[in-house]
Design a protein around this motif. Structure first.
Motif, PDB file in Angstrom:
ATOM      1  N   ILE A 207       0.859  -1.175   0.000  1.00 43.76           N
ATOM      2  CA  ILE A 207       0.000   0.000   0.000  1.00 43.76           C
ATOM      3  C   ILE A 207       0.900   1.231   0.000  1.00 43.76           C
ATOM      4  CG2 ILE A 207      -1.852   1.237   1.171  1.00 43.76           C
ATOM      5  CD1 ILE A 207      -2.533  -1.405   2.591  1.00 43.76           C
ATOM      6  N   LEU A 208       0.682   2.119  -0.944  1.00 36.83           N
ATOM      7  CA  LEU A 208       1.492   3.323  -1.077  1.00 36.83           C
ATOM      8  C   LEU A 208       0.689   4.544  -0.648  1.00 36.83           C
ATOM      9  CD1 LEU A 208       3.009   2.659  -4.639  1.00 36.83           C
ATOM     10  CD2 LEU A 208       4.010   2.070  -2.424  1.00 36.83           C
ATOM     11  N   LEU A 209       1.315   5.390   0.152  1.00 34.92           N
ATOM     12  CA  LEU A 209       0.742   6.672   0.525  1.00 34.92           C
ATOM     13  C   LEU A 209       1.652   7.749  -0.045  1.00 34.92           C
ATOM     14  CD1 LEU A 209      -1.275   8.428   2.036  1.00 34.92           C
ATOM     15  CD2 LEU A 209       0.049   8.081   4.120  1.00 34.92           C
ATOM     16  N   ASP A 210       1.158   8.453  -1.051  1.00 29.52           N
ATOM     17  CA  ASP A 210       1.972   9.426  -1.788  1.00 29.52           C
ATOM     18  C   ASP A 210       3.282   8.806  -2.262  1.00 29.52           C
ATOM     19  OD1 ASP A 210       0.189  11.521  -1.802  1.00 29.52           O
ATOM     20  OD2 ASP A 210       0.967  12.423   0.031  1.00 29.52           O
ATOM     21  N   GLY A 211       3.186   7.569  -2.769  1.00 25.25           N
ATOM     22  CA  GLY A 211       4.328   6.890  -3.355  1.00 25.25           C
ATOM     23  C   GLY A 211       5.219   6.153  -2.384  1.00 25.25           C
ATOM     24  N   THR A 212       4.981   6.303  -1.077  1.00 21.56           N
ATOM     25  CA  THR A 212       5.811   5.652  -0.060  1.00 21.56           C
ATOM     26  C   THR A 212       5.067   4.473   0.544  1.00 21.56           C
ATOM     27  OG1 THR A 212       6.887   7.744   0.471  1.00 21.56           O
ATOM     28  CG2 THR A 212       7.071   5.976   2.099  1.00 21.56           C
ATOM     29  N   PRO A 213       5.688   3.282   0.576  1.00 19.05           N
ATOM     30  CA  PRO A 213       5.006   2.114   1.154  1.00 19.05           C
ATOM     31  C   PRO A 213       4.692   2.325   2.634  1.00 19.05           C
ATOM     32  CG  PRO A 213       6.901   1.436  -0.161  1.00 19.05           C
ATOM     33  CD  PRO A 213       6.991   2.924  -0.025  1.00 19.05           C
ATOM     34  N   ILE A 214       3.507   1.905   3.053  1.00 25.42           N
ATOM     35  CA  ILE A 214       3.116   1.955   4.462  1.00 25.42           C
ATOM     36  C   ILE A 214       3.721   0.757   5.180  1.00 25.42           C
ATOM     37  CG2 ILE A 214       1.167   1.739   6.057  1.00 25.42           C
ATOM     38  CD1 ILE A 214      -0.491   3.332   4.038  1.00 25.42           C
ATOM     39  N   THR A 215       4.483   1.009   6.222  1.00 29.13           N
ATOM     40  CA  THR A 215       5.146  -0.063   6.966  1.00 29.13           C
ATOM     41  C   THR A 215       4.759  -0.081   8.444  1.00 29.13           C
ATOM     42  OG1 THR A 215       7.088   1.350   7.323  1.00 29.13           O
ATOM     43  CG2 THR A 215       7.116  -0.104   5.392  1.00 29.13           C
ATOM     44  N   GLY A 216       3.916   0.843   8.859  1.00 25.94           N
ATOM     45  CA  GLY A 216       3.502   0.892  10.259  1.00 25.94           C
ATOM     46  C   GLY A 216       2.637   2.117  10.490  1.00 25.94           C
ATOM     47  N   PRO A 217       2.174   2.321  11.738  1.00 20.28           N
ATOM     48  CA  PRO A 217       1.357   3.501  12.050  1.00 20.28           C
ATOM     49  C   PRO A 217       2.163   4.784  11.859  1.00 20.28           C
ATOM     50  CG  PRO A 217       1.240   1.846  13.809  1.00 20.28           C
ATOM     51  CD  PRO A 217       2.361   1.431  12.899  1.00 20.28           C
TER      52      PRO A 217
END
Length: 289
Positions: free
Chosen positions: A70-80
């Motif tokens: 899952i990418l948020l503004d191109g950055t993978p989500i790895t935690g809260p």
């Protein structure tokens, strides 16, 4: 405004057998591909057990995909992270803290000075219509007011994305509709990207710019419906309008066969297997979704 992209996201869970050890796996989500546009209010609906809450947990960083990303503004989500605010069905307010003090929680994590925290808390309580209730404790507030405090708390630390997991489900019908309209006003005022989970078709149509419909377990995106209803807060009779009924029927049609499939699967899972053992899906399966 933030963009969210689900790329081939799947999530499986181990299922515990009679020996107390995992002996099989349950797939809650399978190959989810979805783009949520910057500044969009996107709604996700699906039958019970379709993985709606699992999907939101992954987006919030509370869990990790088995595969995909899952990418948020191109950055993978790895935690809260503080770039995502979460509003749950249960208000999760600290009973020993006032409304304003509850709103300040996220600001404390950001090390905001006390005077600024108070000012921002009051500003956001005013934003959700609670300007006169800053010093009230949760037990002095109605259910709808508690949920407004929870929304103010999530907005106060200025996250890029607001995640909402059936936040109005426990409220009475009048409070629910009032808060739906308040959320639309807040969304227009703040421009936040909002992901809203619900099992209610009317709520999905009323709130969503787009509605993503999930299949029964394993959940994947069956269809994404664009909703064009203009300014929904400008019409008091919107839910009785023909165009509202059109979108409601379209989403209902997409969901109907999935609900039938989910119910059939639950009946099959509840039957004892041929070897007389207990069904593997009992409590473990019903808690996911």
């Amino acid at each position: 405004m933030a963009e969210i992209i689900f790329e081939s996201v799947s999530r499986t869970f181990p299922v515990t057998g009679r020996n107390g050890r995992p002996d099989t796996e349950l797939t809650a989500l399978h190959d989810v591909n979805l783009r949520i546009r910057p500044g969009e209010l996107a709604v996700i609906v699906g039958p019970s057990g379709s993985g709606k809450s699992t999907l939101l947990d992954l987006l919030g960083g509370l869990d990790s995909p088995t595969s995909g990303r899952i990418l948020l503004d191109g950055t993978p989500i790895t935690g809260p992270g503080l770039n995502r605010g979460v509003v749950f069905q249960q208000y999760a307010l600290l009973p020993w803290r006032t409304a304003a003090s509850n709103v300040e929680l996220g600001l404390e994590a950001k090390k905001i000075p006390a005077a600024q925290r108070r000012e921002r808390a009051l500003e956001h309580l005013d934003l959700v219509g609670l300007s006169g209730f800053a010093d009230r404790y949760p037990h002095e507030l109605s259910g709808g007011m508690k949920q407004r405090v929870a929304i103010a708390r999530s907005l106060a630390f200025d996250p890029d994305v607001l995640l909402m997991d059936e936040p109005f489900a426990a409220l009475d019908a009048q409070s629910r509709e009032t808060l739906q309209d308040e959320l639309l006003r807040l969304w227009r005022r703040t421009g936040k990207t909002i992901v809203f989970i619900t099992h209610g078709i009317d709520e999905a149509v009323h709130l969503g710019q787009r509605v993503a419909v999930l299949t029964s377990r394993p959940g994947t995106v069956k269809a994404v419906v664009d909703i064009d209803l203009g300014d929904r807060t400008a019409r008091s009779d919107l839910r009785s309008a023909p165009e509202f009924a059109h979108y409601r029927h379209r989403i209902w049609s997409l969901l109907h066969s999935e609900v039938d499939r989910a119910q059939a699967a639950e009946r099959a899972a509840a039957r004892p297997s041929q070897d007389g053992s207990e069904p593997a899906s009992d409590s473990k399966v019903s808690s996911i979704g």
